[in-house]
Design an enzyme around this catalytic site. Structure first.
Site, PDB file in Angstrom:
ATOM      1  N   HIS A 100       0.822  -1.223   0.000  1.00 16.64           N
ATOM      2  CA  HIS A 100       0.000   0.000   0.000  1.00 16.64           C
ATOM      3  C   HIS A 100       0.846   1.258   0.000  1.00 16.64           C
ATOM      4  CE1 HIS A 100       0.950  -0.574   4.267  1.00 16.64           C
ATOM      5  NE2 HIS A 100       0.728   0.724   4.429  1.00 16.64           N
ATOM      6  N   ASP A 102       0.267   4.871   1.920  1.00 11.55           N
ATOM      7  CA  ASP A 102      -0.568   5.273   3.056  1.00 11.55           C
ATOM      8  C   ASP A 102      -1.705   6.213   2.653  1.00 11.55           C
ATOM      9  OD1 ASP A 102       0.833   3.768   4.929  1.00 11.55           O
ATOM     10  OD2 ASP A 102       2.286   5.377   5.289  1.00 11.55           O
ATOM     11  N   HIS A 250       4.658   0.177   0.471  1.00 10.35           N
ATOM     12  CA  HIS A 250       5.373  -0.612   1.464  1.00 10.35           C
ATOM     13  C   HIS A 250       4.520  -1.750   1.983  1.00 10.35           C
ATOM     14  CE1 HIS A 250       3.493   2.838   3.468  1.00 10.35           C
ATOM     15  NE2 HIS A 250       3.310   2.048   4.511  1.00 10.35           N
ATOM     16  N   ARG A 265       4.747   6.545  14.153  1.00 14.90           N
ATOM     17  CA  ARG A 265       4.843   7.194  12.845  1.00 14.90           C
ATOM     18  C   ARG A 265       4.332   8.628  12.886  1.00 14.90           C
ATOM     19  NH1 ARG A 265       1.076   4.985   8.231  1.00 14.90           N
ATOM     20  NH2 ARG A 265       0.086   7.012   8.281  1.00 14.90           N
TER      21      ARG A 265
HETATM   22  O1  LIG Z   1       5.203  -1.236  10.605  1.00 14.56           O
HETATM   23  C1  LIG Z   1       5.781  -0.994   9.537  1.00 14.56           C
HETATM   24  O2  LIG Z   1       6.917  -1.387   9.291  1.00 14.56           O
HETATM   25  C2  LIG Z   1       5.096  -0.203   8.488  1.00 14.56           C
HETATM   26  C3  LIG Z   1       3.665  -0.048   8.826  1.00 14.56           C
HETATM   27  C4  LIG Z   1       2.969   0.868   7.862  1.00 14.56           C
HETATM   28  O3  LIG Z   1       2.351   0.455   6.919  1.00 14.56           O
HETATM   29  C5  LIG Z   1       3.088   2.309   8.091  1.00 14.56           C
HETATM   30  O4  LIG Z   1       3.730   2.736   9.057  1.00 14.56           O
HETATM   31  O5  LIG Z   1       2.530   3.045   7.278  1.00 14.56           O
HETATM   32 FE   LIG Z   2       1.647   2.065   5.737  1.00 14.39          FE
END
Ligand SMILES: O=C(O)CCC(=O)C(=O)O
Ligand SMILES: [Fe+2]
Length: 279
Positions: A100, A102, A250, A265
């Site tokens: 995906h 984000d 990712h 994040r």
């Molecule tokens: O936990 C992760 O490594 C990535 C998770 C994810 O998709 C994000 O942080 O947008």
């Molecule tokens: Fe993500």
């Protein structure tokens, strides 16, 4: 001194010689901007950051997003928390382990994210990123010419349906109805074309019949899963990844159950996706 070590020929580079907890100097900011435009995702090791410091670092690159559904730190709504562990992933549940970009289901999806590992499993829990310029350029000229003019629908519902109670899902759907974006997006900094459909959130190609849309979409979203377009990162505590959410997708590998993995994040608001000019 600032130094950059690429991980693959086109995507991913580790950056050394910067402490993200301190105010970023102008020359550091432009180094990161240029490196991100070229390498699409940057990795920084051993960055001990408070939530507030992570927010301050991300502010160098633009206004910050507050995710409408995800959990966040107390008093810091800009710091989204991704905490998985203990339980096996329920059937069909979304744990970021589908390719995906984000919040592509927003009219204005994110520009970039700053993700920090707080707690990592002893083994596993890697994240993969795919270069969506390379995915576009890997298509034949005939297919590129066709998809250049297409648009697609993006919707959070299929991804979250298995993990969110139905009443809540209905409210989310009302607040964030499906949106349309170009299938091929022009990057606002590099001017390059990239493939902008993803397996998590893109539900339909506009103007095609259902079976046509399903077949083409399945083919296009699978491009992100091509190893030649990817880099893979193994996290340690206090590793930080900064990715351009426009030209990458990712996938968070869920191979670490029953261990715990906690990430935080901070996300920078982007712009409305724009497609190539019609010929
Ligand atoms: O936990 C992760 O490594 C990535 C998770 C994810 O998709 C994000 O942080 O947008
Ligand atoms: Fe993500």
């Amino acid at each position: 001194v600032l130094d950059l070590v690429p991980l693959t020929p086109t995507i991913g580079a580790e950056v050394h010689g910067i402490d993200l907890a301190r105010p970023v100097e102008e020359k550091e900011r432009s180094f990161i901007d240029e490196a991100l435009a070229e390498w699409k995702v940057l990795f920084f090791r051993d960055q001990e950051l408070t939530g507030a410091q992570q927010v301050a670092f991300a502010r160098n690159f633009g206004e910050l997003e507050v995710h409408p559904f995800a959990p966040h730190l107390d008093g810091l709504p800009e710091v989204m928390v991704l905490d998985h562990g203990g339980e096996r992933v329920p059937e069909g549940a979304y744990r970021e382990n589908i390719w995906h970009s984000d919040v592509s289901w927003r009219a204005i999806p994110s520009q970039a994210s700053v993700l920090r590992a707080v707690e990592v499993p002893a083994l596993g829990g890697d994240t993969l990123w795919a270069d969506m310029y390379a995915a576009y350029e890997g298509l034949s000229a005939g297919l590129r010419a066709w998809v250049d003019g297409l648009r697609a629908v993006h919707d959070h519902l299929p991804a979250f349906a298995a993990s969110v109670p139905p009443e809540r899902l209905a409210a989310m759907r009302a607040e964030y109805p499906p949106v349309e974006h170009p299938v091929v997006r022009l990057h606002s900094v590099t001017g390059r074309k990239l493939l902008y459909v993803n397996d998590s959130f893109t539900t339909r190609i506009v103007g095609l019949s259902r079976p046509e849309s399903d077949a083409l979409l399945r083919f296009l979203v699978r491009q992100a899963a091509t190893p030649e377009y990817q880099c893979r990162f193994h996290w340690r505590e206090n590793s930080v990844a900064v990715w351009d959410n426009r030209c990458t997708q990712h996938y968070a590998n869920q191979d670490y159950w029953p261990a715990r993995r906690r990430m935080e994040r901070v996300t920078i608001i982007g712009e409305r996706p724009v497609g190539p000019p019609t010929p």
